[in-house]
Scaffold this motif. Structure first.
Motif, mmCIF file in Angstrom:
data_model
loop_
_atom_site.group_PDB
_atom_site.id
_atom_site.type_symbol
_atom_site.label_atom_id
_atom_site.label_comp_id
_atom_site.label_asym_id
_atom_site.label_seq_id
_atom_site.Cartn_x
_atom_site.Cartn_y
_atom_site.Cartn_z
ATOM 1 N N ALA A 213 -101.910 -20.690 -40.856
ATOM 2 C CA ALA A 213 -100.938 -21.536 -40.169
ATOM 3 C C ALA A 213 -100.974 -21.325 -38.669
ATOM 4 C CB ALA A 213 -99.528 -21.246 -40.689
ATOM 5 N N GLU A 214 -100.600 -22.388 -37.981
ATOM 6 C CA GLU A 214 -100.414 -22.306 -36.537
ATOM 7 C C GLU A 214 -99.522 -21.081 -36.283
ATOM 8 O OE1 GLU A 214 -98.429 -25.252 -33.218
ATOM 9 O OE2 GLU A 214 -97.883 -25.494 -35.312
ATOM 10 N N PRO A 215 -99.876 -20.199 -35.342
ATOM 11 C CA PRO A 215 -99.132 -18.940 -35.170
ATOM 12 C C PRO A 215 -97.621 -19.088 -35.069
ATOM 13 C CG PRO A 215 -101.117 -18.890 -33.852
ATOM 14 C CD PRO A 215 -101.026 -20.289 -34.430
ATOM 15 N N SER A 216 -97.128 -20.021 -34.286
ATOM 16 C CA SER A 216 -95.674 -20.154 -34.147
ATOM 17 C C SER A 216 -95.031 -20.640 -35.445
ATOM 18 C CB SER A 216 -95.312 -21.086 -32.994
ATOM 19 O OG SER A 216 -95.804 -22.395 -33.237
ATOM 20 N N PHE A 217 -95.734 -21.486 -36.184
ATOM 21 C CA PHE A 217 -95.200 -21.991 -37.444
ATOM 22 C C PHE A 217 -95.281 -20.938 -38.545
ATOM 23 C CE2 PHE A 217 -95.312 -24.577 -41.366
ATOM 24 C CZ PHE A 217 -94.082 -25.207 -41.227
ATOM 25 N N LEU A 218 -96.269 -20.074 -38.476
ATOM 26 C CA LEU A 218 -96.416 -19.025 -39.486
ATOM 27 C C LEU A 218 -95.163 -18.157 -39.554
ATOM 28 C CD1 LEU A 218 -98.113 -17.525 -41.586
ATOM 29 C CD2 LEU A 218 -99.179 -16.261 -39.701
ATOM 30 N N GLY A 219 -94.639 -17.771 -38.416
ATOM 31 C CA GLY A 219 -93.424 -16.962 -38.398
ATOM 32 C C GLY A 219 -92.228 -17.691 -38.971
ATOM 33 N N ILE A 220 -92.112 -18.979 -38.646
ATOM 34 C CA ILE A 220 -91.003 -19.788 -39.161
ATOM 35 C C ILE A 220 -91.116 -19.923 -40.675
ATOM 36 C CG2 ILE A 220 -89.944 -22.085 -39.115
ATOM 37 C CD1 ILE A 220 -90.955 -22.285 -36.160
ATOM 38 N N LEU A 221 -92.327 -20.201 -41.143
ATOM 39 C CA LEU A 221 -92.543 -20.348 -42.590
ATOM 40 C C LEU A 221 -92.278 -19.040 -43.316
ATOM 41 C CD1 LEU A 221 -93.479 -22.012 -45.023
ATOM 42 C CD2 LEU A 221 -95.833 -21.366 -44.444
ATOM 43 N N ARG A 222 -92.772 -17.953 -42.766
ATOM 44 C CA ARG A 222 -92.585 -16.637 -43.380
ATOM 45 C C ARG A 222 -91.087 -16.358 -43.593
ATOM 46 N NH1 ARG A 222 -94.745 -13.333 -39.489
ATOM 47 N NH2 ARG A 222 -96.862 -13.787 -40.116
ATOM 48 N N ASP A 223 -90.261 -16.749 -42.628
ATOM 49 C CA ASP A 223 -88.809 -16.516 -42.738
ATOM 50 C C ASP A 223 -88.174 -17.326 -43.868
ATOM 51 O OD1 ASP A 223 -88.855 -14.754 -40.621
ATOM 52 O OD2 ASP A 223 -88.148 -16.227 -39.152
ATOM 53 N N GLU A 224 -88.815 -18.419 -44.275
ATOM 54 C CA GLU A 224 -88.249 -19.295 -45.304
ATOM 55 C C GLU A 224 -88.743 -18.991 -46.710
ATOM 56 O OE1 GLU A 224 -85.805 -21.358 -44.833
ATOM 57 O OE2 GLU A 224 -85.791 -21.081 -42.653
ATOM 58 N N LEU A 225 -89.810 -18.217 -46.826
ATOM 59 C CA LEU A 225 -90.391 -17.977 -48.148
ATOM 60 C C LEU A 225 -89.522 -17.075 -49.011
ATOM 61 C CD1 LEU A 225 -94.159 -17.461 -47.232
ATOM 62 C CD2 LEU A 225 -93.082 -19.515 -48.180
ATOM 63 N N ASN A 226 -89.389 -17.445 -50.248
ATOM 64 C CA ASN A 226 -88.675 -16.676 -51.260
ATOM 65 C C ASN A 226 -89.440 -15.383 -51.538
ATOM 66 O OD1 ASN A 226 -88.737 -16.018 -54.315
ATOM 67 N ND2 ASN A 226 -86.834 -17.179 -54.104
ATOM 68 N N HIS A 227 -88.735 -14.314 -51.890
ATOM 69 C CA HIS A 227 -89.396 -13.015 -52.108
ATOM 70 C C HIS A 227 -90.461 -13.070 -53.209
ATOM 71 C CE1 HIS A 227 -86.187 -12.815 -55.126
ATOM 72 N NE2 HIS A 227 -86.936 -11.941 -55.750
ATOM 73 N N ASN A 228 -90.277 -13.919 -54.231
ATOM 74 C CA ASN A 228 -91.289 -14.047 -55.287
ATOM 75 C C ASN A 228 -92.569 -14.692 -54.757
ATOM 76 O OD1 ASN A 228 -89.832 -12.862 -57.394
ATOM 77 N ND2 ASN A 228 -88.747 -14.779 -57.788
ATOM 78 N N VAL A 229 -92.429 -15.600 -53.810
ATOM 79 C CA VAL A 229 -93.589 -16.237 -53.184
ATOM 80 C C VAL A 229 -94.275 -15.227 -52.266
ATOM 81 C CG1 VAL A 229 -94.351 -18.085 -51.641
ATOM 82 C CG2 VAL A 229 -92.598 -18.559 -53.377
#
Length: 144
Positions: A101-117
């Motif tokens: 992922a685009e670096p700035s979006f990677l951090g945003i996405l990481r914050d939204e991912l469920n712990h099982n994912v």
């Protein structure tokens, strides 16, 4: 690697989901787009920010959002992508995942991912590869 391995390639406007069919071969299985992220900020505020013109105050004031609109749209898209990945994990569609992922979006996405994912994520590549074909994407895999 088996079909239960996914590669997620995304930025704030587009997410492409690939399934690893065999070592070195990716097949795109799902695409998500978020056109609002590509819009200019002034287009996102077409209805305008809240304005007041109170007779007891001098002049006009514009109520600024606390988070920039472009960031809000990126966060909204990250939530959509995370929700999709969670639903597919719950449906046992994959057991392993790599995120590019685009670096700035990677951090945003990481914050939204469920712990099982998150437990399924075996690698992250902070690059925007959304415009590449499957073969070129594979070349960026940490195991390629």
């Amino acid at each position: 690697m088996h079909k239960e391995t996914w590669v997620v390639v995304c930025n704030k406007e587009k997410a492409r989901i690939f399934e690893v069919e065999k070592f070195g071969n990716l097949r795109e299985i799902y695409t998500m787009v978020h056109p609002q992220s590509a819009m200019k900020a002034e287009m996102l505020t077409r209805d305008g920010l809240g304005r007041t013109n109170e007779m007891f105050r001098s002049g006009h004031s514009t109520m600024d959002p606390t988070t920039p609109l472009k960031l809000k749209e990126a966060m909204n898209f990250a939530k959509e992508v995370a929700k999709y990945l969670e639903s597919q994990k719950n449906g046992m569609r994959y057991t392993r995942m790599f995120i590019m992922a685009e670096p700035s979006f990677l951090g945003i996405l990481r914050d939204e991912l469920n712990h099982n994912v998150v437990k399924c994520v075996e690698g992250e590549i902070p690059k925007d590869l959304t415009k590449l074909d499957a073969k070129a994407i594979w070349e960026h895999m940490p195991i390629a």
